[in-house]
Design a protein around this motif. Sequence first.
Motif, PDB file in Angstrom:
ATOM      1  N   UNK A  63       0.821  -1.214   0.000  1.00 34.94           N
ATOM      2  CA  UNK A  63       0.000   0.000   0.000  1.00 34.94           C
ATOM      3  C   UNK A  63       0.857   1.267   0.000  1.00 34.94           C
ATOM      4  N   UNK A  64       1.650   1.410  -1.051  1.00 35.92           N
ATOM      5  CA  UNK A  64       2.518   2.577  -1.226  1.00 35.92           C
ATOM      6  C   UNK A  64       1.815   3.609  -2.095  1.00 35.92           C
ATOM      7  N   UNK A  65       1.825   4.848  -1.628  1.00 33.68           N
ATOM      8  CA  UNK A  65       1.277   5.951  -2.415  1.00 33.68           C
ATOM      9  C   UNK A  65       2.234   7.130  -2.344  1.00 33.68           C
ATOM     10  N   UNK A  66       2.583   7.663  -3.519  1.00 32.93           N
ATOM     11  CA  UNK A  66       3.427   8.854  -3.608  1.00 32.93           C
ATOM     12  C   UNK A  66       2.702   9.864  -4.479  1.00 32.93           C
ATOM     13  N   UNK A  67       2.517  11.058  -3.950  1.00 28.68           N
ATOM     14  CA  UNK A  67       1.903  12.144  -4.717  1.00 28.68           C
ATOM     15  C   UNK A  67       2.997  12.961  -5.389  1.00 28.68           C
ATOM     16  N   UNK A  73      -1.867  12.132  -7.513  1.00 30.53           N
ATOM     17  CA  UNK A  73      -1.278  10.802  -7.359  1.00 30.53           C
ATOM     18  C   UNK A  73      -0.270  10.519  -8.475  1.00 30.53           C
ATOM     19  N   UNK A  74       0.959  10.192  -8.096  1.00 28.55           N
ATOM     20  CA  UNK A  74       2.008   9.822  -9.038  1.00 28.55           C
ATOM     21  C   UNK A  74       2.130   8.300  -9.108  1.00 28.55           C
ATOM     22  N   UNK A  75       2.167   7.657  -7.941  1.00 26.61           N
ATOM     23  CA  UNK A  75       2.282   6.209  -7.861  1.00 26.61           C
ATOM     24  C   UNK A  75       1.393   5.698  -6.739  1.00 26.61           C
ATOM     25  N   UNK A  76       0.663   4.654  -7.044  1.00 20.59           N
ATOM     26  CA  UNK A  76      -0.142   3.968  -6.041  1.00 20.59           C
ATOM     27  C   UNK A  76      -0.035   2.483  -6.364  1.00 20.59           C
ATOM     28  N   UNK A  77       0.436   1.698  -5.411  1.00 16.25           N
ATOM     29  CA  UNK A  77       0.590   0.271  -5.659  1.00 16.25           C
ATOM     30  C   UNK A  77       0.223  -0.526  -4.410  1.00 16.25           C
ATOM     31  N   UNK A  78      -0.376  -1.690  -4.627  1.00 14.24           N
ATOM     32  CA  UNK A  78      -0.717  -2.534  -3.491  1.00 14.24           C
ATOM     33  C   UNK A  78       0.498  -3.301  -2.986  1.00 14.24           C
ATOM     34  N   UNK A  79       1.460  -3.588  -3.890  1.00 16.47           N
ATOM     35  CA  UNK A  79       2.640  -4.332  -3.460  1.00 16.47           C
ATOM     36  C   UNK A  79       3.835  -4.023  -4.350  1.00 16.47           C
ATOM     37  N   UNK A 101       6.085  -5.455  -9.076  1.00 16.99           N
ATOM     38  CA  UNK A 101       5.117  -4.386  -8.857  1.00 16.99           C
ATOM     39  C   UNK A 101       3.738  -4.948  -9.180  1.00 16.99           C
ATOM     40  N   UNK A 102       2.850  -5.002  -8.172  1.00 16.62           N
ATOM     41  CA  UNK A 102       1.522  -5.589  -8.347  1.00 16.62           C
ATOM     42  C   UNK A 102       0.443  -4.580  -7.989  1.00 16.62           C
ATOM     43  N   UNK A 103      -0.626  -4.556  -8.766  1.00 17.99           N
ATOM     44  CA  UNK A 103      -1.765  -3.693  -8.487  1.00 17.99           C
ATOM     45  C   UNK A 103      -1.378  -2.238  -8.432  1.00 17.99           C
ATOM     46  N   UNK A 104      -0.798  -1.730  -9.500  1.00 14.47           N
ATOM     47  CA  UNK A 104      -0.249  -0.379  -9.485  1.00 14.47           C
ATOM     48  C   UNK A 104      -0.986   0.575 -10.418  1.00 14.47           C
ATOM     49  N   UNK A 105      -0.814   1.850 -10.121  1.00 14.90           N
ATOM     50  CA  UNK A 105      -1.319   2.932 -10.952  1.00 14.90           C
ATOM     51  C   UNK A 105      -0.217   3.992 -10.982  1.00 14.90           C
ATOM     52  N   UNK A 147       5.591  -6.882 -13.587  1.00 19.28           N
ATOM     53  CA  UNK A 147       4.512  -5.915 -13.381  1.00 19.28           C
ATOM     54  C   UNK A 147       3.199  -6.609 -13.718  1.00 19.28           C
ATOM     55  N   UNK A 148       2.283  -6.606 -12.725  1.00 17.88           N
ATOM     56  CA  UNK A 148       0.992  -7.277 -12.937  1.00 17.88           C
ATOM     57  C   UNK A 148      -0.144  -6.397 -12.445  1.00 17.88           C
TER      58      UNK A 148
END
Length: 154
Positions: A63-67, A73-79, A101-105, A147-148
């Motif tokens: 649950x990483x989020x970097x604005x 939101x620049x990066x949001x990833x579950x793992x 990198x899983x479940x990312x935006x 990356x998934x």
Amino acid sequence: MIERIDKKRLLILIIGIFTLLNIPVIQRYIATSVARALSDKLKTEVKIGRIDMGLLDRIIIEDLQIDDQSKHELLNTTRLSARFEIMPLFNGVVRIHSIQLFGFNIRINKQTPKSKPNYQFIIDAFKPKKKSNKPTHLDISINSIIMRRGLFSY
């Protein structure tokens, strides 16, 4: 005079550290501390849910989020997981082998063709202040990137 640490004490120390790093309260405390330090360094919002050390050669960030600096939101990833070598760490060298990198935006953009991209502040924050001829302590050799389930937009 510094005594030499025998193998038994070293093994107990490693097992103790490994045990501590797998306690959920400790993992959340480390995540909060790292997120706060990164927020200060990057001068933007960074959130981390949990940090797990895996089997001592892997770090798993959940649950990483970097604005970006516009508060978008620049990066949001579950793992986010990275495998690294342990022995070079004792010499101050970080050597990364693989990243997952899983479940990312990931949302990268530029306001104009001549403006800097919204991730440039991260590069600038970790760039050395002065040029030197000393070797760097970051030795990145990424053999694989997995990356998934993600979205990448530019």
